[in-house]
Design an enzyme around this catalytic site. Structure first.
Site, short mmCIF file in Angstrom:
data_model
loop_
_atom_site.label_atom_id
_atom_site.label_comp_id
_atom_site.label_asym_id
_atom_site.label_seq_id
_atom_site.Cartn_x
_atom_site.Cartn_y
_atom_site.Cartn_z
N LYS A 24 0.77 -1.12 0.02
CA LYS A 24 -0.11 -0.01 -0.14
C LYS A 24 0.76 1.25 -0.15
O LYS A 24 0.60 2.14 -0.81
CB LYS A 24 -0.79 0.06 1.31
CG LYS A 24 -2.22 -0.74 1.29
CD LYS A 24 -2.80 -0.37 2.43
CE LYS A 24 -2.29 -0.92 3.79
NZ LYS A 24 -2.06 0.07 4.74
N ARG A 38 -8.66 1.76 11.02
CA ARG A 38 -8.08 0.45 11.16
C ARG A 38 -9.00 -0.36 12.10
O ARG A 38 -8.48 -1.35 12.57
CB ARG A 38 -6.81 0.58 11.61
CG ARG A 38 -5.40 0.38 11.06
CD ARG A 38 -4.42 0.63 11.73
NE ARG A 38 -3.10 0.05 11.30
CZ ARG A 38 -2.20 0.30 10.59
NH1 ARG A 38 -2.42 1.66 10.07
NH2 ARG A 38 -0.98 -0.05 10.35
N ARG A 89 12.26 -4.94 4.55
CA ARG A 89 11.77 -3.80 4.19
C ARG A 89 12.90 -2.58 4.71
O ARG A 89 13.18 -2.83 5.84
CB ARG A 89 10.32 -3.51 4.78
CG ARG A 89 9.88 -2.08 4.31
CD ARG A 89 8.51 -1.84 4.21
NE ARG A 89 8.05 -1.86 5.33
CZ ARG A 89 6.49 -2.14 5.96
NH1 ARG A 89 5.66 -1.76 4.78
NH2 ARG A 89 6.25 -2.13 7.04
N ARG A 120 12.50 0.32 9.90
CA ARG A 120 11.62 0.83 11.03
C ARG A 120 11.74 -0.30 12.12
O ARG A 120 12.02 -1.32 12.06
CB ARG A 120 10.00 0.52 10.40
CG ARG A 120 9.68 1.89 9.84
CD ARG A 120 8.46 1.50 8.98
NE ARG A 120 7.38 1.01 9.87
CZ ARG A 120 6.15 0.70 9.44
NH1 ARG A 120 5.52 1.28 8.20
NH2 ARG A 120 5.16 0.20 10.21
N ARG A 148 1.49 -7.06 14.77
CA ARG A 148 0.85 -6.27 13.90
C ARG A 148 0.17 -6.89 13.06
O ARG A 148 -1.25 -6.61 12.53
CB ARG A 148 1.79 -5.34 12.93
CG ARG A 148 2.59 -4.34 13.67
CD ARG A 148 3.85 -3.88 13.17
NE ARG A 148 3.59 -3.18 12.03
CZ ARG A 148 4.56 -3.13 10.95
NH1 ARG A 148 5.77 -3.85 11.21
NH2 ARG A 148 3.96 -2.56 9.89
P1 AMP Z 1 1.92 1.58 9.46
O1 AMP Z 1 3.18 2.60 9.23
O2 AMP Z 1 0.72 1.95 8.87
O3 AMP Z 1 2.45 0.10 9.58
O4 AMP Z 1 1.57 1.91 11.03
C1 AMP Z 1 2.54 1.69 12.07
C2 AMP Z 1 1.86 1.82 13.51
O5 AMP Z 1 1.32 2.89 13.70
C3 AMP Z 1 0.90 0.65 13.93
O6 AMP Z 1 1.55 -0.55 14.04
C4 AMP Z 1 0.41 1.45 14.73
O7 AMP Z 1 0.64 0.94 16.02
C5 AMP Z 1 0.02 2.63 14.42
N1 AMP Z 1 -0.85 3.23 13.89
C6 AMP Z 1 -0.98 3.49 12.50
N2 AMP Z 1 -2.20 3.74 11.82
C7 AMP Z 1 -3.00 3.55 13.19
C8 AMP Z 1 -4.68 3.91 13.18
N3 AMP Z 1 -5.43 4.29 12.24
N4 AMP Z 1 -5.19 3.57 14.58
C9 AMP Z 1 -4.27 3.20 15.42
N5 AMP Z 1 -2.74 2.90 15.33
C10 AMP Z 1 -2.20 3.27 14.26
#
Ligand code: AMP
Length: 219
Positions: free
Chosen positions: A16, A91, A133, A166, A177
């Site tokens: 994505k 989410r 990644r 990351r 996750r």
């Molecule tokens: P991502 O970069 O999208 O994989 O997000 C990394 C982390 O940020 C996730 O594992 C969550 O801990 C937090 N996070 C991102 N988006 C959300 C959301 N919409 N609601 C809650 N936590 C979020």
């Protein structure tokens, strides 16, 4: 003019981030990515960032009030007036309901096209994708040490800055996750299907193949 709102759903590492960043340039709409916004708040040491830290490090969802407030502020900014690409929010069903309310307020009397694009992908691949990644510390461009290598080892092709991993891209946090995704986020597929706004795309295969399917889906 119709405002174009594109929301992206899919498991971690489904591609994505790569595709939506490119789409943002193609359509000239901002890429609003909650993960990046939260990591930015964390790096800046804001109160929201400090609370978010422990959840991100465990691979859990950050409390909804924090994410919703960050997103609302961002979606009200002028560059989102004609459309946006929303990646990483909602989410959970609770967040989807909050988004619906938020947008009905922000959009008031606007003519809006709202689409949800779901990245449907073979789950076997995902853990490897996460572990390999890397991303550019400066411009955020995403690489993969197996399938999308940079031209010079450890450096971004675009801006020559250092590539970093990351902190939550380790095997242990990635597993958490995925659990969070399947319990909290996956029910949104049905939620949006029932509303008739969901488009599924096959996210398996090469980046260019998925890109072509994506362009078709957002037409
Ligand atoms: P991502 O970069 O999208 O994989 O997000 C990394 C982390 O940020 C996730 O594992 C969550 O801990 C937090 N996070 C991102 N988006 C959300 C959301 N919409 N609601 C809650 N936590 C979020």
């Amino acid at each position: 003019m119709t405002k174009k709102e594109l929301v992206f759903l899919g498991p971690p590492a489904s591609g994505k981030g790569t595709q939506t960043s490119r789409l943002s340039q193609e359509l000239n709409f901002p890429h609003v990515d909650t993960g990046s916004l939260l990591r930015k708040a964390l790096a800046e040491g804001t109160p929201d960032g400090l609370i978010a830290k422990s959840y991100i490090e465990k691979g859990q969802l950050v409390p909804v009030e924090i994410v919703a407030s960050i997103i609302k502020t961002r979606l009200k900014e002028a560059d989102c007036a004609n459309g946006f690409i929303l990646d990483g929010f909602p989410r959970s069903t609770e967040q989807a309901e909050i988004l619906e309310k938020m947008l009905s307020e922000i959009d008031a009397d606007k003519d809006v096209s709202f689409k949800v694009i779901y990245f449907d992908i073979d789950q076997q691949l995902l853990l490897d994708r996460i572990i390999y990644r890397r991303s550019c510390a400066k411009c955020g461009k995403i690489y993969n040490l197996q399938s999308l290598k940079p031209q010079c080892e450890g450096l971004c092709d675009e801006c020559c800055s250092e590539l970093v991993q990351r902190k939550d891209d380790t095997e242990e946090i990635a597993k958490s996750r995925f659990d969070t995704y399947f319990t909290e986020t996956a029910p949104l597929i049905e939620f949006y299907e029932k509303k008739g706004v969901l488009t599924k795309i096959d996210a398996n295969g090469e980046v260019e193949e998925v890109w072509d399917r994506l362009l078709e889906a957002v037409k």
